[in-house]
Structures are given as C-alpha cells and as structure tokens.
Design an enzyme around this catalytic site. Sequence first.
Site, PDB file in Angstrom:
ATOM      1  N   ASP A 110       0.859  -1.182   0.000  1.00 12.72           N
ATOM      2  CA  ASP A 110       0.000   0.000   0.000  1.00 12.72           C
ATOM      3  C   ASP A 110       0.904   1.244   0.000  1.00 12.72           C
ATOM      4  O   ASP A 110       1.774   1.362  -0.854  1.00 12.72           O
ATOM      5  CB  ASP A 110      -0.954  -0.071   1.203  1.00 12.72           C
ATOM      6  N   TYR A 217      -2.165  11.319   2.282  1.00 10.11           N
ATOM      7  CA  TYR A 217      -3.059  11.517   1.134  1.00 10.11           C
ATOM      8  C   TYR A 217      -3.107  12.984   0.730  1.00 10.11           C
ATOM      9  O   TYR A 217      -3.143  13.307  -0.461  1.00 10.11           O
ATOM     10  CB  TYR A 217      -4.463  11.033   1.489  1.00 10.11           C
ATOM     11  N   HIS A 271      -6.775  -6.631  -1.124  1.00  6.38           N
ATOM     12  CA  HIS A 271      -5.714  -5.661  -0.862  1.00  6.38           C
ATOM     13  C   HIS A 271      -4.825  -6.107   0.298  1.00  6.38           C
ATOM     14  O   HIS A 271      -3.650  -5.746   0.360  1.00  6.38           O
ATOM     15  CB  HIS A 271      -6.358  -4.309  -0.529  1.00  6.38           C
TER      16      HIS A 271
END
Length: 295
Positions: A110, A217, A271
């Site tokens: 990730d 982010y 994921h």
Amino acid sequence: MGMIESLDGVVLEHHFADVNGIRLHYVAAGPKDGKLLVLLHGFPEFWYGWRNQIPHFARLGYRVVAPDQRGYNLSDRPKAVREYTYAKLGGDIVALIQKLGGKAHVVGHDWGGAVTWWLASHHPEVLSSVTILNCTRPDVLERSFLHSRSQLRKSWYMFAFQIPLLPELRMARKNFDIGRRGLRSTSRKGTFSSEELDLYAEAWSRPGSLRGMINWYRAAIRGRRQKFVPIQVPLKLIWGKKDRFLDAAFAEPSLAGCSKAEVVYLDEASHWLQHEEPARVNREIEKWLARLGLN
C-alpha cells in the site's frame, strides 16, 4: 500499547532511530549480522501489519526491520502536510537503511509500496531488491485518475481525505469504528480478529496519529506530479486481484521502465494479501530473493 515482545516464538526488539529530522520507532528481529530486510506498512496499519512475515524471515536468517512510518503509532507525527511528501517519507527510509547497514531488501505494501517505488527510482544505492504488494507506481496511479473511471471510483476516499479535520473526527468516532469496519469489510472474512483491531485502534488513538496518517493523502494530491526514472533495482510486484482500492489493470503498466521485474497475481486475495495468504506471500518473496542470489 504494551510493547509486544515476541511473535510466534521469535523475540522482537523495539528501537528508536533519529533519521531525517524525526524519530522513527522500529521493530527488529533475527540475527544482527543477517541481510537487512525492511518491511514498510501502509494505511491504516503500523509495524504490526507484518506480524506474519517478521518471524518467517527472521528464522531464515534475515535481519528484519519493520518501522512505524512517520505519522504512525510510536514514530514522530509532524503536523504539517508538507512533512509527508515522497521526498520526506522516502528520506526517512534511506536514512534508516544507511544507519542500519547501508543496503537492504525492501518490501512495501500500500503506501509502503509507494515509498518503495520512490526508493527504487531515486535511491537504488541503498537497495538490494524491492518487492511491492498491491501498490500501483505513483505516476501510473496519477494518470489513471484521468483515464479510468473505475480507478477514480475506487479512489474516492483519497479526495474525501482532502477536507480539513473532518476525516480525523469521523474516523475517531465510536472507538474508531470506521477503521475497524473498513479493514473487515474489504478483507476476507476472519482476516482481522477483534484483538488485532484493538491494537490498531490503540495505535490510531495516539495524539496526532490520525492527522499524520491522513496527511499522506493530502500531500500526495496537493504535491507535484511524480516523475520516475527507469528502475534498475530487481523488482517483484505481488498483486491480490480482489483489491477494492486499486485496479489490477495498472499492475503491469507499473513495470514499464523496470529493467528486471515480474508480477505475480493472487487470484483470491484482496488488498490485504499478506494477512490473508501469508504463507504464499512469504514463499513468493523467499523464492524471488533466492532466484536473484541475494538471499
């Protein structure tokens, strides 16, 4: 959180390192003279996300190091968004590797995978090899937002995280219920136990931790577009095809410009592949290093 002292019978060492202007916490296991293997977690995890990999590779003789990346758990958690650029995040790991041994095999999942992509492109001198789990190369992901409605839909939360304060407030509600449910709803049933999620919630509860985590982010969306030079470091991409966040269609395009690379797909994994299929993931990494003659 009391310090976890062992995993599956393997003793863990907890250390702190002053690197790149901040203090990083990391867990280490395995012989001190073993080849350095650095494991980089993603959102919303911390070093414990590698609980199924640390004992395995320590027993194989590697010096396994799993840091809490900046903004997470026991590592420093800077307030400013500008402290979470790729250069800052990658610089932490470059300095850590140099402090611990000068060169490392790096495995990233990730966001940890995004940092690994950056390291492979910008700092090959500290790398022996890289393995990336379910992470599109950042410049390929940026372009996918322009050309793929499917990926844009999957990445909606990245844009929602740009709102100041609200994401942190929502995630903290009801003892971090959104984070708990998010991990469970996007993974194979039974992947995360209640006890494990309690450990995650404790890490999230540290002052400034949610802001630090979400700032990754914010910095990515607000920063300059990423440029990647051709990658010479041996690179393996392992991809769970049932990922709810990242489209498998962009796995192979991420390998463009890599001189020695391969991708392996896990058809039934999501994921969270290193949690769901740890034996398979460990075996793929182990085989890759053996084939390169780097183990």
